[in-house]
Design an enzyme around this catalytic site. Structure first.
Site, mmCIF file in Angstrom:
data_model
loop_
_atom_site.group_PDB
_atom_site.id
_atom_site.type_symbol
_atom_site.label_atom_id
_atom_site.label_comp_id
_atom_site.label_asym_id
_atom_site.label_seq_id
_atom_site.Cartn_x
_atom_site.Cartn_y
_atom_site.Cartn_z
ATOM 1 N N GLU A 170 0.731 -1.237 -0.137
ATOM 2 C CA GLU A 170 0.152 -0.111 0.077
ATOM 3 C C GLU A 170 0.877 1.218 0.057
ATOM 4 O O GLU A 170 1.985 1.088 0.697
ATOM 5 C CB GLU A 170 -1.037 -0.044 1.055
ATOM 6 C CG GLU A 170 -1.879 -0.992 0.807
ATOM 7 C CD GLU A 170 -2.898 -1.119 2.267
ATOM 8 O OE1 GLU A 170 -2.721 -0.350 3.052
ATOM 9 O OE2 GLU A 170 -4.167 -1.822 2.167
ATOM 10 N N HIS A 195 -8.809 11.693 -24.855
ATOM 11 C CA HIS A 195 -9.081 10.999 -25.815
ATOM 12 C C HIS A 195 -10.455 11.122 -26.424
ATOM 13 O O HIS A 195 -10.590 11.354 -27.843
ATOM 14 C CB HIS A 195 -9.172 9.290 -25.359
ATOM 15 C CG HIS A 195 -9.348 8.313 -26.611
ATOM 16 N ND1 HIS A 195 -8.375 8.376 -27.569
ATOM 17 C CD2 HIS A 195 -10.515 7.655 -26.742
ATOM 18 C CE1 HIS A 195 -8.878 7.438 -28.566
ATOM 19 N NE2 HIS A 195 -9.992 7.205 -28.177
ATOM 20 N N ASP A 242 -5.815 7.066 -38.646
ATOM 21 C CA ASP A 242 -7.212 6.688 -38.685
ATOM 22 C C ASP A 242 -7.863 8.133 -38.614
ATOM 23 O O ASP A 242 -7.646 9.269 -38.402
ATOM 24 C CB ASP A 242 -7.731 5.714 -37.872
ATOM 25 C CG ASP A 242 -7.154 6.115 -36.237
ATOM 26 O OD1 ASP A 242 -7.641 7.429 -36.000
ATOM 27 O OD2 ASP A 242 -7.021 5.351 -35.367
ATOM 28 N N LYS A 266 -9.055 3.451 -44.897
ATOM 29 C CA LYS A 266 -9.384 2.115 -45.405
ATOM 30 C C LYS A 266 -10.637 1.946 -46.405
ATOM 31 O O LYS A 266 -11.652 2.436 -46.170
ATOM 32 C CB LYS A 266 -9.843 1.174 -44.137
ATOM 33 C CG LYS A 266 -9.260 -0.303 -44.456
ATOM 34 C CD LYS A 266 -9.843 -1.027 -43.113
ATOM 35 C CE LYS A 266 -8.869 -1.265 -42.219
ATOM 36 N NZ LYS A 266 -9.343 -2.131 -41.088
ATOM 37 N N ASP A 287 -0.589 10.905 -33.332
ATOM 38 C CA ASP A 287 -1.673 10.189 -32.640
ATOM 39 C C ASP A 287 -1.706 10.667 -31.059
ATOM 40 O O ASP A 287 -0.760 11.333 -30.659
ATOM 41 C CB ASP A 287 -1.577 8.762 -32.567
ATOM 42 C CG ASP A 287 -2.770 8.021 -32.534
ATOM 43 O OD1 ASP A 287 -3.885 8.589 -32.413
ATOM 44 O OD2 ASP A 287 -3.004 6.739 -32.805
HETATM 45 C C1 R5P Z 1 -7.153 5.077 -30.311
HETATM 46 O O1 R5P Z 1 -8.432 5.306 -30.678
HETATM 47 C C2 R5P Z 1 -6.010 5.978 -30.065
HETATM 48 O O2 R5P Z 1 -6.201 6.983 -30.618
HETATM 49 C C3 R5P Z 1 -4.793 5.474 -30.353
HETATM 50 O O3 R5P Z 1 -4.667 5.136 -31.802
HETATM 51 C C4 R5P Z 1 -4.438 4.004 -29.801
HETATM 52 O O4 R5P Z 1 -4.574 4.105 -28.438
HETATM 53 C C5 R5P Z 1 -3.197 3.644 -29.939
HETATM 54 O O5 R5P Z 1 -2.926 2.206 -29.410
HETATM 55 P P1 R5P Z 1 -1.915 1.250 -29.685
HETATM 56 O O6 R5P Z 1 -0.534 1.953 -29.519
HETATM 57 O O7 R5P Z 1 -1.983 0.203 -28.711
HETATM 58 O O8 R5P Z 1 -1.983 0.834 -30.962
#
Ligand code: R5P
Length: 291
Positions: free
Chosen positions: A36, A125, A163, A186, A212
């Site tokens: 702890e 996020h 993405d 994609k 990202d």
């Molecule tokens: C996902 O929605 C986030 O924006 C990141 O793309 C994601 O958390 C990246 O995770 P990893 O490095 O495990 O692919």
């Protein structure tokens, strides 16, 4: 004003205190034999505006933050909590029945009404998480700092998000320096064939910075890097806000042909080359509180 650095944000808390030119009271952190966590704020904080800086990367970081709030609540005049990285934020809704919304559970646990006056979080996020806090909460966007860092390198890049969820981040990083930006998309070509490529731009012969919000396992970025290499990208760099760098992510990233990885200091690591301390200080001061 006094800045307290939690266990996970020691260096950043010192940088924030330096930016604000205010003291940083000593704290003691140790573990009891059963594991702890023991927390003590040693310095005097009586009647002070106290700013606690603590990222939540591991479960223990939340325990640390809750104890720091508890340790100062009777003496501090005002308590601000700065959470540079809010872990558990990716589970921000109930995807399957019975699942916990971890983002809400964490946000609620910190929103101690009558004790915590305000909360600052850095590049969530999803901005919708702000509604889970039950005291005033603000998101600080540090993405322009990444744009500045890239500009200082003089690599004339194209900014690519891995993405469509990264479109806003790519735009924000690119905008103040007029970099071109895009995201990978994609597209199904046939029943068996899927093509992944930037939505509009060509990366052939160009330096690319993949951006990202979070890098955790590195899977998302290493896949993007391999795709972009195959499409003729020249040098590939990676920049993120929150470098979690779990498991073997670093090796995974470098094996996919990445030249350099850079992150902010919301999570402290060897890759934290961009400090967000100035932005935090600016936001704290804009609340009109003196030093
Ligand atoms: C996902 O929605 C986030 O924006 C990141 O793309 C994601 O958390 C990246 O995770 P990893 O490095 O495990 O692919």
């Amino acid at each position: 004003m006094k800045v307290i650095g939690g266990i996970s944000s020691q260096a950043l808390a010192c940088r924030v205190a330096n930016s604000l030119r205010c003291p940083i009271p000593a704290c003691e952190f140790k573990s009891f034999p059963d594991g702890e966590l023991y927390v003590r704020v040693v310095g005097d904080i009586k009647g002070e505006d106290v700013v606690i800086v603590q990222s939540i990367v591991k479960d223990r970081d939340l325990i640390c933050l809750l104890q720091l709030i508890e340790a100062v609540e009777e003496e501090a005049e005002h308590i601000s909590v700065v959470i540079p990285y809010l872990g558990y934020a990716r589970q921000d809704k109930r995807f399957k029945s019975g699942e916990a919304i971890s983002a809400r559970a964490i946000a609620r646990s910190i929103s101690i009404k009558g004790v915590v006056d305000d909360i600052y979080v850095v590049n969530l996020h999803s901005r919708s998480i702000l509604r889970y806090f039950e005291v005033p909460a603000k998101e600080i966007d540090v993405s322009p700092l990444i744009g500045d860092y890239i500009a200082s390198k003089g690599v004339e890049p194209v900014i690519i998000g891995p993405d469509k969820g990264a479109m806003e981040l790519s735009r924000s990083i690119a905008s103040s320096h007029n970099f071109e930006y895009d995201v990978l998309e994609k597209r199904r070509i046939s029943g068996e064939e899927v093509e992944i490529k930037p939505k509009e731009l060509s990366v052939e012969g160009r330096n690319v910075v993949i951006v990202d919000d979070i890098i955790s396992t590195g899977g998302t970025i290493s896949e993007a890097a391999s795709i972009l290499k195959a499409q003729g990208a020249k040098d590939i760099y990676v920049a993120c806000i929150h470098g979690v760098f779990a498991q073997n992510s670093i090796i995974r990233l470098y094996s996919s042909g990445i030249e350099e990885i850079v992150a902010t200091d919301t999570i402290e690591s060897a890759f934290s080359k961009i400090s967000i301390a100035g932005e935090i200080a600016k936001n704290l001061l804009s609340k009109g509180r003196g030093l």
